[in-house]
Write an enzyme that holds these catalytic residues in place. Sequence first.
Site, PDB file in Angstrom:
ATOM      1  N   CYS A 250       0.829  -1.204   0.000  1.00 31.66           N
ATOM      2  CA  CYS A 250       0.000   0.000   0.000  1.00 31.66           C
ATOM      3  C   CYS A 250       0.871   1.264   0.000  1.00 31.66           C
ATOM      4  CB  CYS A 250      -0.986  -0.050   1.169  1.00 31.66           C
ATOM      5  SG  CYS A 250      -2.319   1.147   1.038  1.00 31.66           S
TER       6      CYS A 250
ATOM      7  N   HIS B 142      -3.492  -5.722   1.201  1.00 32.81           N
ATOM      8  CA  HIS B 142      -2.727  -5.860   2.444  1.00 32.81           C
ATOM      9  C   HIS B 142      -2.610  -7.316   2.876  1.00 32.81           C
ATOM     10  CE1 HIS B 142      -2.411  -1.596   3.799  1.00 32.81           C
ATOM     11  NE2 HIS B 142      -3.413  -1.444   2.946  1.00 32.81           N
TER      12      HIS B 142
ATOM     13  N   GLU C  88      -0.726  -8.553   5.015  1.00 35.04           N
ATOM     14  CA  GLU C  88      -0.503  -8.657   6.471  1.00 35.04           C
ATOM     15  C   GLU C  88      -1.812  -8.624   7.254  1.00 35.04           C
ATOM     16  OE1 GLU C  88      -0.505  -5.983   4.820  1.00 35.04           O
ATOM     17  OE2 GLU C  88      -0.679  -4.157   6.037  1.00 35.04           O
TER      18      GLU C  88
END
Lengths: 222, 82
Positions: free
Chosen positions: A86, A196, A198
Amino acid sequence: MKFGVIRFPGTCDEVDAVLACERVPGASAQLLWHRDADLAGVDAVVVPGGFSYGDYLRVGAIARFSPVMESVIRFARDGGLVLGICNGFQVLCEAGLLPGALLPNIERRFICRQVNVEVVRSRFPFTADTAAGERLSIPVKHTTGRYYAPPEDLETIESGGQVLLRYADDANPNGSSNDIAGVSNAAGNVFGLMPHPEHAVDPLSGSVDGLKIFTSMAHAHG
Amino acid sequence: MTVHARVLVRPKAGILDPQGVAVERALPALGFEGVSNVHVGRLIELEIEDPSQLESMCEMLLANPLIEDYEIVPVQRPDADG
């Protein structure tokens, strides 16, 4: 395998990134402060999401000149693994480590939702633990995520196999060129993506598909 | 001695500019018809000792030449205003 996760003023996803790295068997992770040029001997660098330096002027523009990024640029040029997520993707584009740039979403709105991305290439080192054509369910959350590269660059990126992830199901959320969700440099050791991974490492949040990006990096490290 | 300078930064021609589109669509609602090609950019004002540095400043930081055009507006020397 030791991951280093960068923290700029305004970064907000670094803790999730550290937790994701630590879920990789045998891996550890530590934060790297933006003013510190020492990468502490890490094996791979993650530039996480957020709003580095307030994203003033232009997303990622100011972070690119921080002491830690000067070291990351050298690290990448020496072949080190660098993942940008991002805002981290935006920073890596501004730093010239990745081709193209990120523009405001075509609908001018902040988007926050789970999307499916399709693995275009199962490529060492970032998508080695996935299969070409596989769908990964990963969230996006951004206002400036429309990937753009000038037509001639886009052709180079496509023909060079640098596009690793595309938004699937004709559901391109932000107007990115060629539905590109994630792109690597020509050498393949630097990778940036708007979704994302994560945030998709625990069943509690609906998907663990994102973990594959991190385990791929660890396997590449050996 | 410093001089004043202005840098105008705008989206490159051909790249969709959602902000410009939004403004263009809003104007008719207020009765302003016949407006087209609206683009929204940035104005950067600064005081600088050596204006010859402006060009590289734009290339490196003030604009991203991949997606933006910039224009350095002729600098005005405050002491020449009389």
